[in-house]
Design a protein around this motif. Structure first.
Motif, mmCIF file in Angstrom:
data_model
loop_
_atom_site.group_PDB
_atom_site.id
_atom_site.type_symbol
_atom_site.label_atom_id
_atom_site.label_comp_id
_atom_site.label_asym_id
_atom_site.label_seq_id
_atom_site.Cartn_x
_atom_site.Cartn_y
_atom_site.Cartn_z
ATOM 1 N N ILE A 100 23.980 37.484 66.146
ATOM 2 C CA ILE A 100 22.736 36.924 65.624
ATOM 3 C C ILE A 100 22.542 37.496 64.226
ATOM 4 C CG2 ILE A 100 20.227 36.783 65.900
ATOM 5 C CD1 ILE A 100 21.616 35.348 68.118
ATOM 6 N N LEU A 101 22.356 36.626 63.268
ATOM 7 C CA LEU A 101 22.101 37.045 61.896
ATOM 8 C C LEU A 101 20.654 36.714 61.568
ATOM 9 C CD1 LEU A 101 25.300 35.533 60.235
ATOM 10 C CD2 LEU A 101 24.968 37.876 60.998
ATOM 11 N N ARG A 102 19.946 37.711 61.052
ATOM 12 C CA ARG A 102 18.549 37.488 60.673
ATOM 13 C C ARG A 102 18.359 37.923 59.230
ATOM 14 N NH1 ARG A 102 16.088 39.442 66.256
ATOM 15 N NH2 ARG A 102 16.303 37.440 67.302
ATOM 16 N N ALA A 103 17.608 37.125 58.504
ATOM 17 C CA ALA A 103 17.322 37.462 57.109
ATOM 18 C C ALA A 103 15.880 37.083 56.798
ATOM 19 C CB ALA A 103 18.276 36.718 56.183
ATOM 20 N N ASP A 104 15.189 38.005 56.159
ATOM 21 C CA ASP A 104 13.835 37.740 55.687
ATOM 22 C C ASP A 104 13.875 37.780 54.163
ATOM 23 O OD1 ASP A 104 12.789 37.651 58.269
ATOM 24 O OD2 ASP A 104 12.532 39.817 58.337
ATOM 25 N N VAL A 105 13.453 36.695 53.544
ATOM 26 C CA VAL A 105 13.474 36.592 52.089
ATOM 27 C C VAL A 105 12.058 36.311 51.614
ATOM 28 C CG1 VAL A 105 14.424 35.317 50.126
ATOM 29 C CG2 VAL A 105 15.824 35.671 52.173
ATOM 30 N N ILE A 106 11.637 37.058 50.618
ATOM 31 C CA ILE A 106 10.329 36.813 50.010
ATOM 32 C C ILE A 106 10.569 36.547 48.528
ATOM 33 C CG2 ILE A 106 8.071 37.776 49.461
ATOM 34 C CD1 ILE A 106 8.361 39.502 51.993
ATOM 35 N N VAL A 107 10.135 35.380 48.078
ATOM 36 C CA VAL A 107 10.257 35.019 46.667
ATOM 37 C C VAL A 107 8.920 35.346 46.009
ATOM 38 C CG1 VAL A 107 10.665 33.138 45.041
ATOM 39 C CG2 VAL A 107 11.884 33.176 47.235
ATOM 40 N N SER A 108 9.012 36.188 44.991
ATOM 41 C CA SER A 108 7.769 36.565 44.319
ATOM 42 C C SER A 108 7.947 36.501 42.812
ATOM 43 C CB SER A 108 7.336 37.972 44.748
ATOM 44 O OG SER A 108 8.365 38.889 44.473
ATOM 45 N N VAL A 109 6.848 36.299 42.129
ATOM 46 C CA VAL A 109 6.823 36.272 40.672
ATOM 47 C C VAL A 109 5.748 37.258 40.232
ATOM 48 C CG1 VAL A 109 6.347 34.853 38.628
ATOM 49 C CG2 VAL A 109 7.587 33.881 40.571
ATOM 50 N N ALA A 110 6.124 38.160 39.341
ATOM 51 C CA ALA A 110 5.195 39.194 38.843
ATOM 52 C C ALA A 110 4.575 39.959 40.010
ATOM 53 C CB ALA A 110 4.125 38.580 37.939
ATOM 54 N N GLU A 111 5.417 40.282 40.973
ATOM 55 C CA GLU A 111 5.026 41.038 42.157
ATOM 56 C C GLU A 111 3.973 40.335 43.011
ATOM 57 O OE1 GLU A 111 4.338 45.175 41.570
ATOM 58 O OE2 GLU A 111 5.889 45.314 40.057
ATOM 59 N N ILE A 112 3.887 39.018 42.865
ATOM 60 C CA ILE A 112 2.988 38.223 43.701
ATOM 61 C C ILE A 112 3.868 37.392 44.624
ATOM 62 C CG2 ILE A 112 1.230 36.416 43.758
ATOM 63 C CD1 ILE A 112 0.454 37.318 40.913
ATOM 64 N N PRO A 113 3.816 37.663 45.931
ATOM 65 C CA PRO A 113 4.664 36.900 46.861
ATOM 66 C C PRO A 113 4.217 35.445 46.922
ATOM 67 C CG PRO A 113 3.285 38.467 48.058
ATOM 68 C CD PRO A 113 3.019 38.672 46.607
ATOM 69 N N LEU A 114 5.159 34.530 46.692
ATOM 70 C CA LEU A 114 4.848 33.101 46.693
ATOM 71 C C LEU A 114 5.385 32.394 47.941
ATOM 72 C CD1 LEU A 114 5.654 32.302 42.969
ATOM 73 C CD2 LEU A 114 3.410 32.664 44.001
ATOM 74 N N VAL A 115 6.616 32.683 48.306
ATOM 75 C CA VAL A 115 7.264 31.980 49.411
ATOM 76 C C VAL A 115 7.940 32.998 50.320
ATOM 77 C CG1 VAL A 115 9.044 30.295 50.033
ATOM 78 C CG2 VAL A 115 7.709 29.968 47.955
ATOM 79 N N GLY A 116 7.745 32.805 51.616
ATOM 80 C CA GLY A 116 8.435 33.642 52.587
ATOM 81 C C GLY A 116 9.401 32.786 53.400
ATOM 82 N N ILE A 117 10.602 33.289 53.575
ATOM 83 C CA ILE A 117 11.621 32.562 54.331
ATOM 84 C C ILE A 117 12.148 33.484 55.422
ATOM 85 C CG2 ILE A 117 13.845 31.379 54.233
ATOM 86 C CD1 ILE A 117 13.320 30.957 51.207
ATOM 87 N N LYS A 118 12.129 33.007 56.643
ATOM 88 C CA LYS A 118 12.663 33.773 57.767
ATOM 89 C C LYS A 118 13.815 32.961 58.342
ATOM 90 C CE LYS A 118 10.669 36.481 61.365
ATOM 91 N NZ LYS A 118 10.600 37.598 60.529
ATOM 92 N N LEU A 119 15.014 33.477 58.247
ATOM 93 C CA LEU A 119 16.201 32.773 58.705
ATOM 94 C C LEU A 119 16.798 33.497 59.907
ATOM 95 C CD1 LEU A 119 17.869 32.234 55.228
ATOM 96 C CD2 LEU A 119 16.606 30.560 56.548
ATOM 97 N N THR A 120 17.197 32.717 60.902
ATOM 98 C CA THR A 120 17.902 33.251 62.061
ATOM 99 C C THR A 120 19.060 32.326 62.364
ATOM 100 O OG1 THR A 120 15.846 34.127 62.957
ATOM 101 C CG2 THR A 120 17.690 33.948 64.471
ATOM 102 N N ALA A 121 20.232 32.893 62.525
ATOM 103 C CA ALA A 121 21.416 32.098 62.839
ATOM 104 C C ALA A 121 22.164 32.753 63.989
ATOM 105 C CB ALA A 121 22.321 31.985 61.618
#
Length: 119
Positions: free
Chosen positions: A23-44
């Motif tokens: 099981i592969l899990r990844a949590d990605v947070i895309v932020s600009v100027a330290e402001i989180p804009l998008v959260g991505i939670k991936l599980t494979a």
């Protein structure tokens, strides 16, 4: 120490991966100027199909594949193909005559035409 390419190790890793899975899990947070804009939670899940079915993953897919195989086997039994072709030919023949009305023969008409030819 230089890395070595050992094909046996790759085969062993592949065997464990297919047999036991991973099981592969990844949590990605895309932020600009330290402001989180998008959260991505991936599980494979990576495993062989048998392992996936043991854990209940792809269960609907497996059931549908088995139904399809059974249906295909039933339709391809000896004699079934010939029956289907015969039914199709009968339907085609019936379609040819669908647009025709009843044809009647007037026996007097043929006799009259024969008399005219002899005259």
């Amino acid at each position: 120490m230089r890395p070595q390419k050992n094909e046996e190790t790759f085969v062993d890793v592949l065997d464990v991966l297919l047999r036991d899975g991973a099981i592969l899990r990844a949590d990605v947070i895309v932020s600009v100027a330290e402001i989180p804009l998008v959260g991505i939670k991936l599980t494979a899940a990576i495993a062989g199909m048998e392992t996936m079915n043991e854990y209940g993953l792809f269960e609907e897919w497996d059931i549908e594949r088995r139904r399809t195989a059974i249906t295909r086997r039933q339709h391809n039994q000896p004699g079934q193909r010939e029956k289907r072709l015969r039914r199709q030919r009968e339907r085609d023949r019936n379609r040819e005559f669908d647009g025709l009305d009843e044809i009647t023969v007037d026996p007097d008409r043929d006799r009259d035409q024969g008399d005219e030819k002899s005259a």
